[in-house]
Design a protein around this motif. Sequence first.
Motif, short mmCIF file in Angstrom:
data_model
loop_
_atom_site.label_atom_id
_atom_site.label_comp_id
_atom_site.label_asym_id
_atom_site.label_seq_id
_atom_site.Cartn_x
_atom_site.Cartn_y
_atom_site.Cartn_z
N GLU A 43 0.82 -1.21 0.00
CA GLU A 43 0.00 0.00 0.00
C GLU A 43 0.86 1.26 0.00
O GLU A 43 0.44 2.30 -0.46
N THR A 44 2.07 1.15 0.52
CA THR A 44 2.94 2.32 0.60
C THR A 44 3.78 2.52 -0.65
O THR A 44 4.57 3.45 -0.71
N ALA A 45 3.62 1.65 -1.65
CA ALA A 45 4.40 1.76 -2.88
C ALA A 45 4.05 3.07 -3.59
O ALA A 45 2.90 3.52 -3.56
N LEU A 46 5.03 3.66 -4.21
CA LEU A 46 4.83 4.91 -4.93
C LEU A 46 3.97 4.66 -6.17
O LEU A 46 4.29 3.85 -7.02
N ARG A 47 2.84 5.34 -6.23
CA ARG A 47 1.92 5.18 -7.35
C ARG A 47 2.38 6.00 -8.54
O ARG A 47 2.85 7.12 -8.38
N PRO A 48 2.24 5.46 -9.76
CA PRO A 48 2.60 6.26 -10.94
C PRO A 48 1.60 7.40 -11.13
O PRO A 48 0.46 7.33 -10.67
N ASP A 49 2.06 8.45 -11.77
CA ASP A 49 1.18 9.59 -12.04
C ASP A 49 0.14 9.21 -13.08
O ASP A 49 0.43 8.52 -14.05
N ILE A 50 -1.07 9.68 -12.86
CA ILE A 50 -2.17 9.45 -13.80
C ILE A 50 -2.21 10.62 -14.78
O ILE A 50 -2.07 11.78 -14.38
N ASP A 51 -2.43 10.31 -16.03
CA ASP A 51 -2.54 11.33 -17.06
C ASP A 51 -3.73 12.24 -16.73
O ASP A 51 -4.85 11.75 -16.55
N PRO A 52 -3.52 13.54 -16.61
CA PRO A 52 -4.64 14.45 -16.29
C PRO A 52 -5.77 14.37 -17.31
O PRO A 52 -6.95 14.54 -16.95
N ALA A 53 -5.45 14.09 -18.56
CA ALA A 53 -6.50 13.97 -19.58
C ALA A 53 -7.37 12.74 -19.30
O ALA A 53 -8.59 12.78 -19.48
N ALA A 54 -6.75 11.64 -18.84
CA ALA A 54 -7.52 10.44 -18.50
C ALA A 54 -8.41 10.70 -17.30
O ALA A 54 -9.57 10.27 -17.26
N LEU A 55 -7.90 11.42 -16.30
CA LEU A 55 -8.71 11.75 -15.13
C LEU A 55 -9.87 12.66 -15.51
O LEU A 55 -11.01 12.45 -15.05
N ALA A 74 -8.35 3.75 -9.57
CA ALA A 74 -9.00 2.88 -10.54
C ALA A 74 -8.39 3.03 -11.93
O ALA A 74 -8.31 2.06 -12.69
N LEU A 75 -7.93 4.24 -12.25
CA LEU A 75 -7.34 4.47 -13.56
C LEU A 75 -5.96 3.85 -13.71
O LEU A 75 -5.40 3.83 -14.80
N LEU A 76 -5.41 3.32 -12.62
CA LEU A 76 -4.15 2.58 -12.73
C LEU A 76 -4.35 1.26 -13.47
O LEU A 76 -3.42 0.74 -14.07
N ASP A 77 -5.55 0.71 -13.41
CA ASP A 77 -5.82 -0.59 -14.02
C ASP A 77 -6.88 -0.57 -15.11
O ASP A 77 -7.14 -1.60 -15.72
N ALA A 78 -7.53 0.55 -15.34
CA ALA A 78 -8.60 0.59 -16.33
C ALA A 78 -8.53 1.90 -17.11
O ALA A 78 -8.05 2.91 -16.60
N THR A 79 -9.04 1.86 -18.32
CA THR A 79 -9.13 3.08 -19.12
C THR A 79 -10.36 3.85 -18.65
O THR A 79 -11.25 3.29 -17.99
N PRO A 80 -10.46 5.14 -18.98
CA PRO A 80 -11.65 5.90 -18.58
C PRO A 80 -12.95 5.28 -19.08
O PRO A 80 -13.95 5.26 -18.38
N LYS A 81 -12.93 4.74 -20.29
CA LYS A 81 -14.14 4.12 -20.85
C LYS A 81 -14.51 2.86 -20.07
O LYS A 81 -15.68 2.64 -19.73
N GLN A 82 -13.51 2.02 -19.75
CA GLN A 82 -13.77 0.81 -18.97
C GLN A 82 -14.28 1.17 -17.58
O GLN A 82 -15.20 0.54 -17.06
N LEU A 83 -13.70 2.19 -16.98
CA LEU A 83 -14.11 2.62 -15.64
C LEU A 83 -15.53 3.16 -15.65
O LEU A 83 -16.32 2.86 -14.73
N ALA A 84 -15.89 3.93 -16.66
CA ALA A 84 -17.25 4.45 -16.76
C ALA A 84 -18.26 3.32 -16.91
O ALA A 84 -19.32 3.33 -16.28
N THR A 85 -17.93 2.32 -17.70
CA THR A 85 -18.81 1.16 -17.87
C THR A 85 -18.95 0.40 -16.56
O THR A 85 -20.05 -0.01 -16.18
N LEU A 86 -17.85 0.22 -15.87
CA LEU A 86 -17.87 -0.50 -14.60
C LEU A 86 -18.71 0.22 -13.56
O LEU A 86 -19.58 -0.38 -12.92
N ILE A 87 -18.49 1.50 -13.40
CA ILE A 87 -19.21 2.25 -12.38
C ILE A 87 -20.68 2.41 -12.76
O ILE A 87 -21.55 2.42 -11.89
#
Length: 138
Positions: A43-55, A74-87
């Motif tokens: 949980e303490t691992a450094l997370r990569p930066d998320i593309d502001p356009a994707a957010l 969530a955007l670390l593992d899914a695209t915005p389209k996949q995340l929208a469908t999931l939610i």
Amino acid sequence: MKFLILIALLVGVVLFLRMRKRSAGQASSGSTQPPGTAGLDEETALRPDIDPAALAAARASITPAVPDEILSDALLDATPKQLATLIASVPTDVMAAAVGHDASTQPRTQARAEDLAQLRKVGEAVDDLEIWSFGEKN
């Protein structure tokens, strides 16, 4: 011999074109692929930066009740389209409970004295059943 050289040259050209097509496909889809969490075991691992356009794309298609921190994770593992469908497939009351908002339409009330008395009677009746003896003889 010339025939074998010609076939080898033809196979080489086909393989070169396939690899070129594959690398071009990966380069064009690489920008839309999420960074992934395969290397983030802790949980303490450094997370990569998320593309502001994707957010921004995810925020445009997802309810504002979902905080940006959750969207970023969530955007670390899914695209915005996949995340929208999931939610979108999650019922609103479940989503509200998940983000800390109680969306129940019925307010929680205290049990009435009559209900508590009835529950006590039922509990005493269950206690009197012989199934609780577990083979012990009286």
